[in-house]
Motif scaffolding. Structure first.
Motif, short mmCIF file in Angstrom:
data_model
loop_
_atom_site.label_atom_id
_atom_site.label_comp_id
_atom_site.label_asym_id
_atom_site.label_seq_id
_atom_site.Cartn_x
_atom_site.Cartn_y
_atom_site.Cartn_z
N GLU A 125 -0.97 5.38 5.62
CA GLU A 125 -1.55 6.51 4.91
C GLU A 125 -1.10 7.99 5.32
O GLU A 125 -0.77 8.77 4.67
CB GLU A 125 -3.05 6.36 4.98
N ARG A 128 0.89 -1.19 0.03
CA ARG A 128 0.03 0.03 0.03
C ARG A 128 0.85 1.28 0.09
O ARG A 128 0.62 2.14 -0.66
CB ARG A 128 -0.98 0.20 1.32
N TYR A 174 0.98 4.29 -2.70
CA TYR A 174 0.46 5.58 -2.24
C TYR A 174 1.78 6.32 -3.03
O TYR A 174 1.26 7.39 -3.53
CB TYR A 174 0.31 5.68 -0.84
#
Length: 344
Positions: A334, A264, A268
């Motif tokens: 994130e 991930r 990103y």
């Protein structure tokens, strides 16, 4: 400077979980050096079974595991064949030369993985003028290669060449279980060709300290001599070994989560202008990325990230390395990616 809340510097940054601490506090202990610590003895039995070896020894660090193995396998003047990115060559303070008197012949592998043909070419001819090729070392996963998983077929072909030339085989299995989870291949199959193998407890498995080195009974007996010589013999070490036993029971399967978070994160940051990341090389929990096109150096970006409470280490002027682990959540990933976007 903001306190570090998201530590992607390494999977060595993990903290023991409350359940692991409880297991440590309740562990039965004894004199490890005299073979009287039941928890250490149990850990060594479990590791020997997991790796398919006769015996094992609990050691304070992975570097000590590597260096003791080299000291057992090699004599002064011998040569070790490994990849140019290998931990034993780049990150152990020149210990093979200092402790065993061995030199290293580095191969130009692909992301830390070399071939049987390269080993064949690297083996010295019999001559009084050259070092003796003595040991082939494989690093699973290949750290500086980007957390690359060695294919089982490549390991087997490398081992075949080594055996043909009577060379010993050692696996630096610091992140062996990351490879096990990523490839779906049990540890015994990876370790079967090797005379010695170790894996780290203090990386993805989340323990506060330690590694375990395994091999034949004769190899481990000799390893104990070197453990004593190097000052690594311990006493009531079951407190530490209990963390390892807990991790082997509870923390192997969860490594898949670290791999997903690394993927991930790579996806990103690949969308951030100026950042380059080779997504096809992200196989486990390590992400290298190049920031040259941002106009900032890797060190500058690393320093700026600290003000966001994020720690990612610069490996050189152009690249940073992020490593996921059990203390890193998807939300953390994130947040770290968002901080990178704002900086770049």
């Amino acid at each position: 400077m903001s306190p570090i809340r998201i530590n992607l510097y390494s999977d060595t940054q993990t903290l023991p979980t409350p359940a692991m601490r409880k297991a440590m506090a309740e562990a039965p202990v004894g004199d490890e050096q005299r073979g009287e610590d039941p928890t250490v003895n149990r850990l060594c039995e479990v590791v020997a079974e997991l790796t398919g070896k006769e015996a094992a020894v609990f050691l304070p660090s992975g570097t000590m595991c590597n260096e003791i193995a080299i000291c057992v396998h090699c004599r002064p003047g011998d040569e070790i064949i490994t990849d140019r990115t290998a931990h034993i060559l780049n990150l152990e303070g020149g210990a093979p030369a200092a402790l065993s008197g061995a030199s290293i012949w580095p191969l130009e592998g692909s992301h830390g993985v070399f071939t049987a043909e390269q080993v064949q070419q690297g083996i010295r001819p019999e001559s009084r003028h050259t070092p003796r090729s003595r040991l082939v070392c494989v690093e699973q996963t290949a750290n500086l290669g980007g957390g690359t998983v060695w294919p089982l077929e490549t390991i087997q072909s490398v081992a075949e060449v080594a055996r043909t030339h009577q060379l010993a085989l050692h696996m630096d299995g610091a992140r062996l279980f990351n490879a096990v989870i990523a490839a779906g291949i049990e540890a015994k199959k990876y370790t079967a060709p090797f005379d010695s193998v170790w894996f780290d407890l203090s990386k993805g498995l989340g323990c506060p300290v330690g590694g375990v080195l395994a091999g034949s009974a004769a190899f481990i007996e000799e390893a104990w001599w070197w453990k004593q010589r190097l000052g690594g013999a311990m006493r009531q070490a079951g407190i530490l070994a209990a963390a390892g036993l807990y991790a082997l029971e509870h923390h192997i399967e969860r490594l898949a989560e670290d791999h997903r978070n690394a993927r991930r994160f790579a996806e990103y940051i690949a969308e951030i202008p100026g950042i380059s990341v080779a997504l096809e090389t992200v196989e486990t929990n390590i992400v290298f990325f190049d920031v040259t096109a941002t106009g900032l150096s890797a060190v500058e970006i690393s320093d700026k990230l600290k003000s966001y409470g994020v720690l990612i280490g610069a490996t050189d002027k152009a690249r940073l390395r992020a490593v996921t682990h059990l203390d890193i959540s998807q939300t953390d990933i994130e947040t770290a990616a968002k901080a990178l976007r704002e900086i770049c």
